[in-house]
Enzyme design. Structure first.
Site, short mmCIF file in Angstrom:
data_model
loop_
_atom_site.label_atom_id
_atom_site.label_comp_id
_atom_site.label_asym_id
_atom_site.label_seq_id
_atom_site.Cartn_x
_atom_site.Cartn_y
_atom_site.Cartn_z
N ILE A 255 13.84 22.87 35.12
CA ILE A 255 13.42 24.12 35.75
C ILE A 255 11.90 24.30 35.61
CG2 ILE A 255 13.59 26.65 35.63
CD1 ILE A 255 16.05 25.27 36.91
N GLU A 256 11.36 23.93 34.47
CA GLU A 256 9.92 24.10 34.24
C GLU A 256 9.07 23.17 35.11
OE1 GLU A 256 8.20 26.30 32.58
OE2 GLU A 256 9.80 27.30 31.48
#
Length: 128
Positions: free
Chosen positions: A28-29
């Protein structure tokens, strides 16, 4: 990508976190991309800010960590483990704090974007 995944799993194990959770945060990052830099200045696979890196080195680990892809993953995993501990094992709040900052989570609650971030990480955890 294979190297990043191996290091995510290694550091997750080293800090006692479910590997799927660390992989989900990294995905996600940054999409596992080591050279991503956010508009806020967060860098690498785990999107670590310089303030977080310094906190992890001085408070959490008590030692310097090389500014490498592996070091970035280590710092991110150590910080996440620290947050899980600080929020008494509450993974949702720890993830929120990873995204929004622990002080802000405690004093202001979760922002709408933070709630979405937590939901995204938890959904991704089932897929990575």
């Amino acid at each position: 990508r294979a190297f990043v995944r191996r290091r995510l799993d290694f550091w997750a194990g080293r800090y006692g976190i479910e590997p799927r959770l660390v992989r989900a945060v990294a995905w996600i990052e940054s999409g596992y991309q080591p050279h991503v830099v956010s508009t806020a200045g967060a860098v690498g696979v785990m999107q670590v800010t310089s303030a977080t890196w310094e906190f992890v080195e001085t408070v959490v680990l008590g030692r310097k960590v090389p500014r490498t892809v592996d070091g970035n993953i280590r710092v991110g995993a150590a910080f996440l483990a620290n947050l899980i501990e600080r929020f008494d094992g509450n993974v949702r709040k720890a993830l929120a704090a990873y995204h929004q900052g622990p002080h802000s989570v405690r004093t202001r609650g979760l922002f709408v974007e933070t709630k979405r971030y937590v939901a995204d990480v938890l959904a991704m955890r089932r897929r990575v």
